[in-house]
Write a protein that holds these residues in place. Structure first.
Motif, PDB file in Angstrom:
ATOM      1  N   VAL A 196      24.903  66.526  33.072  1.00  0.00           N
ATOM      2  CA  VAL A 196      25.363  66.345  31.699  1.00  0.00           C
ATOM      3  C   VAL A 196      25.622  67.728  31.144  1.00  0.00           C
ATOM      4  CG1 VAL A 196      24.769  65.545  29.386  1.00  0.00           C
ATOM      5  CG2 VAL A 196      24.043  64.224  31.385  1.00  0.00           C
ATOM      6  N   GLY A 197      26.833  67.959  30.662  1.00  0.00           N
ATOM      7  CA  GLY A 197      27.162  69.282  30.145  1.00  0.00           C
ATOM      8  C   GLY A 197      27.795  69.185  28.780  1.00  0.00           C
ATOM      9  N   THR A 213      26.014  74.579  28.144  1.00  0.00           N
ATOM     10  CA  THR A 213      24.664  74.024  28.160  1.00  0.00           C
ATOM     11  C   THR A 213      24.712  72.823  29.084  1.00  0.00           C
ATOM     12  OG1 THR A 213      24.377  74.713  25.848  1.00  0.00           O
ATOM     13  CG2 THR A 213      22.825  73.060  26.699  1.00  0.00           C
ATOM     14  N   ALA A 214      23.774  72.734  29.999  1.00  0.00           N
ATOM     15  CA  ALA A 214      23.841  71.622  30.944  1.00  0.00           C
ATOM     16  C   ALA A 214      22.463  71.270  31.476  1.00  0.00           C
ATOM     17  CB  ALA A 214      24.766  71.975  32.108  1.00  0.00           C
ATOM     18  N   VAL A 215      22.318  69.988  31.780  1.00  0.00           N
ATOM     19  CA  VAL A 215      21.115  69.499  32.452  1.00  0.00           C
ATOM     20  C   VAL A 215      21.558  68.781  33.714  1.00  0.00           C
ATOM     21  CG1 VAL A 215      19.155  67.911  32.332  1.00  0.00           C
ATOM     22  CG2 VAL A 215      19.785  69.262  30.313  1.00  0.00           C
ATOM     23  N   THR A 217      20.220  66.783  37.225  1.00  0.00           N
ATOM     24  CA  THR A 217      19.105  66.145  37.916  1.00  0.00           C
ATOM     25  C   THR A 217      19.465  65.970  39.384  1.00  0.00           C
ATOM     26  OG1 THR A 217      18.621  64.955  35.869  1.00  0.00           O
ATOM     27  CG2 THR A 217      17.530  64.186  37.855  1.00  0.00           C
ATOM     28  N   VAL A 227      14.998  69.005  38.207  1.00  0.00           N
ATOM     29  CA  VAL A 227      15.868  69.049  37.039  1.00  0.00           C
ATOM     30  C   VAL A 227      16.096  70.511  36.657  1.00  0.00           C
ATOM     31  CG1 VAL A 227      13.928  68.689  35.444  1.00  0.00           C
ATOM     32  CG2 VAL A 227      16.238  68.182  34.686  1.00  0.00           C
ATOM     33  N   LYS A 229      17.840  73.116  33.830  1.00  0.00           N
ATOM     34  CA  LYS A 229      18.402  73.283  32.483  1.00  0.00           C
ATOM     35  C   LYS A 229      19.044  74.655  32.386  1.00  0.00           C
ATOM     36  CE  LYS A 229      14.437  72.793  30.513  1.00  0.00           C
ATOM     37  NZ  LYS A 229      13.538  72.990  29.368  1.00  0.00           N
ATOM     38  N   ASN A 230      20.275  74.686  31.953  1.00  0.00           N
ATOM     39  CA  ASN A 230      20.980  75.955  31.749  1.00  0.00           C
ATOM     40  C   ASN A 230      21.491  76.049  30.322  1.00  0.00           C
ATOM     41  OD1 ASN A 230      22.921  77.168  34.665  1.00  0.00           O
ATOM     42  ND2 ASN A 230      20.727  76.962  34.333  1.00  0.00           N
TER      43      ASN A 230
ATOM     44  N   LEU B 148      19.038  71.774  22.613  1.00  0.00           N
ATOM     45  CA  LEU B 148      18.517  71.214  23.873  1.00  0.00           C
ATOM     46  C   LEU B 148      17.007  70.996  23.745  1.00  0.00           C
ATOM     47  CD1 LEU B 148      18.794  70.527  26.897  1.00  0.00           C
ATOM     48  CD2 LEU B 148      18.714  72.979  27.392  1.00  0.00           C
ATOM     49  N   VAL B 196      16.671  58.865  36.281  1.00  0.00           N
ATOM     50  CA  VAL B 196      16.369  58.910  37.705  1.00  0.00           C
ATOM     51  C   VAL B 196      14.877  58.664  37.834  1.00  0.00           C
ATOM     52  CG1 VAL B 196      16.296  60.341  39.779  1.00  0.00           C
ATOM     53  CG2 VAL B 196      18.222  60.536  38.197  1.00  0.00           C
ATOM     54  N   VAL B 215      12.956  61.227  35.357  1.00  0.00           N
ATOM     55  CA  VAL B 215      13.634  62.201  34.502  1.00  0.00           C
ATOM     56  C   VAL B 215      14.759  61.458  33.794  1.00  0.00           C
ATOM     57  CG1 VAL B 215      15.052  64.289  34.429  1.00  0.00           C
ATOM     58  CG2 VAL B 215      13.086  64.167  35.984  1.00  0.00           C
ATOM     59  N   THR B 217      17.855  61.828  30.912  1.00  0.00           N
ATOM     60  CA  THR B 217      18.685  62.723  30.122  1.00  0.00           C
ATOM     61  C   THR B 217      19.371  61.939  29.014  1.00  0.00           C
ATOM     62  OG1 THR B 217      19.081  64.019  32.122  1.00  0.00           O
ATOM     63  CG2 THR B 217      20.484  64.500  30.240  1.00  0.00           C
ATOM     64  N   ILE B 225      21.672  67.709  23.834  1.00  0.00           N
ATOM     65  CA  ILE B 225      21.117  67.058  25.021  1.00  0.00           C
ATOM     66  C   ILE B 225      19.592  67.072  24.913  1.00  0.00           C
ATOM     67  CG2 ILE B 225      20.973  67.119  27.555  1.00  0.00           C
ATOM     68  CD1 ILE B 225      23.528  68.773  27.609  1.00  0.00           C
TER      69      ILE B 225
END
Lengths: 337, 337, 337, 337
Positions: A196-197, A213-215, A217, A227, A229-230, B148, B196, B215, B217, B225
């Motif tokens: 997800v971004g 921003t992204a997560v 999995t 997982v 996170k960025n 986030l 997940v 997890v 999201t 997010i």
């Protein structure tokens, strides 16, 4: 030159090349012999500082006295230089990523494998003393069977939009480090990747077709989950942490701080921030990375990170990019073709 | 009885009911008048301790001197009791979840709304001083625009398989607290839910059709997010943490520890574990929750958590359950019908 | 009344008496029967809250149904009330200090010993969970042989000058807690006491003949050393910490914080302050102190803190006062006469 | 050689000389020209590593091309070498202490002052980034007026008895660093020194006439107080901390840890130990110390630590030694004569 001292050619003379030049020069098992760069002055400056020569890339690759090259040029040249250097019989340490194109990286992988020369990809974070200590503790079974990995990886500030546009996107440019970290810690590649971004930090990044921003999995064949996170922006500094839950406990590798000063006033208890960015945080990691390369090449032992690792991380980046667009999980096998 | 002292009937006399009985009795704005339970001895014990009467649920609901009821019975009775109590003119604080069935909870929501009586759902974690401080800091804009959210929520040990089977599953039974926490912190419901899940802690949990590690999201309409991590087992204690990244900083609410003792030996620097489970960690939260209910009912001000919040969290649990099964994101709107 | 429920008379109805009233009332082994105070309204308020009677001190002491008294009156009445209560056959828990005069306290000690009744002095900090955990770890030998103890004990703000003038001075009023803590942790009284004091926080405190900042070093017969630091002002809150160095490690009991929130911004990493003062920090300690008293009295086992401990701490305060004036160490034996 | 590059002679080739050789060689403002040692092989090894020459001390002092010498020989040679080097026109950085004899150090001070050459004493801890940050924050007034300083300074393990016997004793050998730290932080010398010492770590240290554990209290003319705690043994590592209380807050400089890994298990929450000893903890400080020396000498600005500072710390060590023996405070003025 003793047979146990690597004679090194440095390709590239930018900022990160300077870091590598110091590591090469202060390591007792290697010496900086030559530097090349399209900017001749930059090459000459590094060469002068460490008693090396500024030469052309061709001259370096053709010099039989050069045993190894460190590739710190722009990403679009990596695959070609890896192929040329291994063909010329050099051991190679190449900065990440191998390539922005998974196909090109896979081709390079095939060509290089045929030469049998050692190629290490510069995933420097594996050599961070904190992450390395976490990996070692997990491998010793200190938290039992591992189950759930969390990677927090935030940059202090986004790069210029011009850089974003040629970067290959957050997944290939930034999260690729975290994909490799997941592979390092989990000791396996995931089966599927869900991303997800969003471009919430800066809408211009979204306009440029990227996320900030992204997560992500990652699901593993044995039921484990990771997982990542960025974020391109954490104003308090470079936030680089790991958490690994296992059947017998939790391991956390926390941030390194600027100093240990703590001030207590009516406003609260205030400590130092994390070190600002990768040069501050990972300086010891660059030295340890180079030392590991030198040891492996000089002793003929296995490299701690290989070109295969570089391709594996790139495949995960490719899968994450697709997943972020479609909204559905992507199987790694589909991407690898 | 003064008009500002709530006369309270407690429905249920199990372990959590005992916690509520103390909160009711020590709060200067309320008094425990009566307790009911299918186990008469349990009801009598709590009643004796606090100078209340053990009565039947019917007697309590029919007694006009009782202003409020606290429902701490088994989940399958919640919707019925909420409907009966509001019909009888009582203010209600009901333990979570409203129901295991989203449809039943939505029906209860409709019926109850018609009575106009206040119904609060016991999402006690909103009243934890650490999480409340994080929310307040975020609302004051201390980290700018929020982007986030990460929720770590691990239980110390899984419940018996018998419980798992009737629990409604990890998403409805355990993560429902975290869904409400996300709604509380983010101030909005997500658009879609991606889950997940795995049964890596105990394969018997998987055999019972549930997961023990997950997890999830959450994607929000405005690009934010949230990510929730759950595990049924963290052997070191109850791990309950929040991290919220914003444009101007990061907020973290960390675990409360058993004590502040730190021991440094040749083995390392050893501190106390997190408090063991919810009774230790959230005891202050239960008192604060009750105080907030009393204040809202006595002053006629808005409840801090409503039946609508209970239904919203249940819908997210439903969506997560579906997503974990299909592997694809589920839109909340689809679930809410 | 069951023989195992203590019927308690509370002498005094000030702020700390209110804390004790709660502890007495919520402990299952005791009940608050009566309260007395020269301020009748204050006594009545506490009595009403907990279902007790407001009576005169004489009436309480003469009532055979009262098993125990808790003395929370002004310091100048302590010795007299201890003597009267024990003569009347009551078990006693008396707030510290026993007296400002060492001679008077020693006389009280003699008179009371003759009655054989249990007298506990309210050194509540021994019951702080953090300090108690440190003591227990040391007693289990977790850091080997103990060598060097450090006590940091700072108040958030100095009391009014009017209070300073009647307080007996920092050593008898404030550091007396730390003298008892040293005796508790070290399990022995020191041989000599060296004090350095200054009135750097407020020169008016110096003009009133007292100090507001002091460092006291205690030397023990077996070569161990303890050092106590006191300040009347730590603007960030109540700073109450212990450090104990032993042959196999270090134990530290650190401050309790207001909450666990941590905020990272460009300004640094900011956490909550220590709890503000003794009511916040030591609330759990007061309940544990009372529970220990009830258990000892009801079971006839040894009191965890005795009148002898109160006299010992007072003697150290006397020695420190003399040392701070003369600049030379004072032997405890000289003070005890 | 450019006029802004210091040409340095290193006197001594032991372990700490190796640390200095690296600092000299990697600093862009200096270069290692020559090394001398009574052990010729040791001198040659360092010289070879950094492209310098192994020469005799006489040859180095007589070479006009050498601008500065770093004295890292045994303590008994310091005063003589300082005098000879300044007479020969060199700038000097000399390891601490100046001398074990206060009288000899004072004579050296007089002789050297006459030459006008810069002499810096190697109190490296002033350059530790954590302590330097504390000093800077205090100087910026971040905690208001400073009142009470605490220095914790524990070695991991005692040195051999043979070393103890020639060391000058704990106060001159070990605590001298802390005396200088007190002078650095407080910006003034104390008026009187009170010491309590014991040989509780190892009775053989006591038999050799020394102590291994000590607490020293320093009283300042303006009413401030400092307290220093030393132990020769902290099995968990090198414990080096500062705490400074001021009218508006508290500053603490805490230990640096081996890494940031934290492990939570049923046994507790376990983190890394402090770095093991001075080479690990103070490596960055040695580089910063040398950089400060180079800058001061090359620019002609004031040295950050002078020979006078070395004599001041030695006088405090002398006073503490006397106080520990007599049990009474010693005025610094008496010691300085």
């Amino acid at each position: 030159m003793s047979s146990t001292i690597l004679n090194v050619g440095l390709l590239g003379a930018g900022r990160i090349a300077g870091v590598h030049a110091t590591a090469i020069s202060t390591n007792p098992g290697s010496r900086l012999a030559a530097v090349s760069d399209i900017n001749q002055a930059a090459a000459e400056k590094i060469a002068a500082q460490y008693g090396a020569e500024a030469r052309s890339t061709d001259a370096i690759l053709n010099d039989p006295a050069i045993n190894a090259v460190l590739i710190a040029t722009s990403t679009d040249t990596h695959s070609d230089l890896i192929e040329r250097a291994t063909a010329a019989g050099k051991a190679v340490l190449c900065e990440k990523p191998v390539d922005l194109s998974l196909g090109r990286a896979q081709a390079c992988q095939k060509v290089t494998a045929a030469t049998g020369k050692p190629v290490m990809i510069g995933f420097n974070r594996r050599f961070d003393p904190n992450f390395a200590a976490l990996k070692a503790a997990a491998d010793r079974g200190e938290i039992g069977k591992t189950e759930l990995l969390s990677i927090t990886s935030f940059d202090p500030a986004p790069p210029p939009i011009a850089y974003i546009k040629v970067s290959g996107g957050l997944f290939r440019d930034m999260m690729i480090h975290d994909f490799d970290m997941a592979n390092f810690i989990m000791g396996a590649a995931p089966v599927s990747v869900s991303a997800v971004g969003t471009s919430i930090v800066d809408p211009e990044i979204g306009a440029a077709g990227d996320v900030d921003t992204a997560v992500v999995t990652l699901a593993y064949a044995d039921g484990r989950i990771a997982v990542i996170k960025n974020s391109r922006r954490a104003v308090y500094g470079y936030d680089q942490r790991l958490e690994l839950l296992g059947s017998e406990g939790l391991l956390q590798a926390q941030n390194m701080l600027e100093n240990t000063l703590v001030k207590s006033t009516t406003s609260g208890v205030i400590g130092a921030k994390p070190t600002y960015f990768f040069l501050e945080r990972y300086m010891p990691a660059y030295a340890a990375e180079w030392a590991a390369f030198v040891t492996a090449v000089n002793t003929g032992s296995a490299l701690p990170v290989t070109l295969d690792d570089g391709v594996a991380a790139l495949a995960m980046a490719e899968a994450a990019s697709q997943s972020a667009k479609t909204g559905s999980p992507v199987k790694l096998a589909e991407v690898l073709g």
